[in-house]
Design a protein around this motif. Structure first.
Motif, PDB file in Angstrom:
ATOM      1  N   UNK A  39       0.842  -1.203   0.000  1.00  0.00           N
ATOM      2  CA  UNK A  39       0.000   0.000   0.000  1.00  0.00           C
ATOM      3  C   UNK A  39       0.874   1.249   0.000  1.00  0.00           C
ATOM      4  N   UNK A  40       0.620   2.154  -0.955  1.00  0.00           N
ATOM      5  CA  UNK A  40       1.385   3.402  -1.023  1.00  0.00           C
ATOM      6  C   UNK A  40       0.543   4.608  -0.604  1.00  0.00           C
ATOM      7  N   UNK A  63       1.946   8.204   0.862  1.00  0.00           N
ATOM      8  CA  UNK A  63       0.948   9.218   1.201  1.00  0.00           C
ATOM      9  C   UNK A  63       0.065   8.700   2.329  1.00  0.00           C
ATOM     10  N   UNK A  64      -0.083   9.506   3.382  1.00  0.00           N
ATOM     11  CA  UNK A  64      -0.874   9.107   4.544  1.00  0.00           C
ATOM     12  C   UNK A  64      -1.781  10.253   4.964  1.00  0.00           C
ATOM     13  N   UNK A  65      -3.086   9.989   5.035  1.00  0.00           N
ATOM     14  CA  UNK A  65      -4.072  11.001   5.426  1.00  0.00           C
ATOM     15  C   UNK A  65      -4.778  10.537   6.696  1.00  0.00           C
ATOM     16  N   UNK A  66      -4.664  11.342   7.754  1.00  0.00           N
ATOM     17  CA  UNK A  66      -5.275  11.026   9.048  1.00  0.00           C
ATOM     18  C   UNK A  66      -6.147  12.186   9.534  1.00  0.00           C
ATOM     19  N   UNK A  78       8.995   3.596  11.254  1.00  0.00           N
ATOM     20  CA  UNK A  78       9.858   4.113  10.196  1.00  0.00           C
ATOM     21  C   UNK A  78       9.136   3.970   8.861  1.00  0.00           C
ATOM     22  N   UNK A  79       8.924   5.102   8.184  1.00  0.00           N
ATOM     23  CA  UNK A  79       8.274   5.127   6.873  1.00  0.00           C
ATOM     24  C   UNK A  79       9.230   5.810   5.899  1.00  0.00           C
ATOM     25  N   UNK A  80      10.189   5.080   5.388  1.00  0.00           N
ATOM     26  CA  UNK A  80      11.284   5.681   4.617  1.00  0.00           C
ATOM     27  C   UNK A  80      10.868   6.306   3.296  1.00  0.00           C
ATOM     28  N   UNK A  81       9.691   5.928   2.768  1.00  0.00           N
ATOM     29  CA  UNK A  81       9.269   6.437   1.466  1.00  0.00           C
ATOM     30  C   UNK A  81       8.178   7.502   1.572  1.00  0.00           C
ATOM     31  N   UNK A  82       7.687   7.774   2.766  1.00  0.00           N
ATOM     32  CA  UNK A  82       6.569   8.707   2.934  1.00  0.00           C
ATOM     33  C   UNK A  82       6.983  10.125   2.557  1.00  0.00           C
ATOM     34  N   UNK A  83       6.245  10.722   1.624  1.00  0.00           N
ATOM     35  CA  UNK A  83       6.525  12.110   1.243  1.00  0.00           C
ATOM     36  C   UNK A  83       5.366  13.045   1.555  1.00  0.00           C
ATOM     37  N   UNK A 190      -5.375  19.313   1.765  1.00  0.00           N
ATOM     38  CA  UNK A 190      -4.826  17.975   1.655  1.00  0.00           C
ATOM     39  C   UNK A 190      -3.774  18.004   0.587  1.00  0.00           C
ATOM     40  N   UNK A 191      -2.700  17.278   0.775  1.00  0.00           N
ATOM     41  CA  UNK A 191      -1.679  17.203  -0.248  1.00  0.00           C
ATOM     42  C   UNK A 191      -2.075  16.317  -1.402  1.00  0.00           C
TER      43      UNK A 191
END
Length: 227
Positions: A39-40, A63-66, A78-83, A190-191
């Protein structure tokens, strides 16, 4: 609270990297599909989450929306790819602590929105640009790759000042009155292009929140030139 989670095989391979659980009244998120690492994009907005412990298996997130939850802390793995991270309208109050976690756990973060939290001064209500600018300097200083914060891009002049000045003025927290005002007047942020993502997302159960465009935290990170 969800007690099981699976991905609909009928949605096709292109949808398997997007998981949307908007408006499900979820109080705990401690489960994940077997292929959670694939999941990205994960959207858990408009729920009742008080912690984000279930994210530890989503190591491939970008991408994470909370938005619109009840998070007072954000103990991310650790989320090394989260931008992209959007946590608008929660209960986050410790700016210094949050920035330490983000710098450590999201080293590639570029787009961040924290509007409607206690730790984010509300210039719309107080009109005090200095408080909000001090907040921006503190965030920019800590997150070296940040390109967009809340409703504004990070300017080169802001980056230069943030890296030059060691101590900034105090950051005034958003008051309860300010937060109440924001419920009606916050700039929709939102991004992510929510409408496009919703069209591709995987839904679970009956949605209690139907996307209409206006009630989304919006496309804040998309400028007029992108439309």
């Amino acid at each position: 609270m969800l007690n099981s989670l699976s991905i609909d095989e009928g949605c096709g391979d292109s949808a398997k990297n997007v998981l949307s659980l908007i408006g499900q009244d979820i109080t705990e998120f401690n489960i994940a599909p077997n292929d959670a690492h694939k999941i990205v994009h994960l959207d858990l907005s408009y729920n009742l989450l008080e912690n984000a412990e279930g994210l530890r298996r989503f190591v491939g997130l970008r991408e994470l929306v909370l938005d619109n939850n009840q998070l007072s802390d954000l103990p991310l793995p650790l989320l090394p790819f989260l931008h992209t991270l959007s946590v608008n309208k929660n209960r986050l109050w410790d700016l210094e602590g949050l920035l330490e976690k983000l710098a450590k756990c999201t080293p590639q973060i570029e787009y961040l929105s924290l509007l409607g939290n206690v730790l984010c001064p509300n210039e719309l209500v107080s009109g005090d640009e200095e408080d909000y600018q001090n907040y921006r300097y503190a965030v920019i200083n800590k997150l070296k790759h940040l390109k967009f914060l809340d409703s504004r891009p990070v300017l080169p002049s802001e980056r230069e000042t943030a890296e030059r000045v060691i101590h900034f003025g105090p950051v005034k927290a958003c008051s309860q009155d300010d937060r109440a005002y924001l419920e009606d007047s916050i700039i929709r942020s939102s991004p992510l292009n929510r409408e496009q993502n919703m069209a591709q997302s995987v839904g679970f159960g009956k949605r209690k929140h139907e996307y209409k465009g206006g009630s989304s935290e919006g496309n804040k990170f998309i400028g007029d030139t992108d439309l």
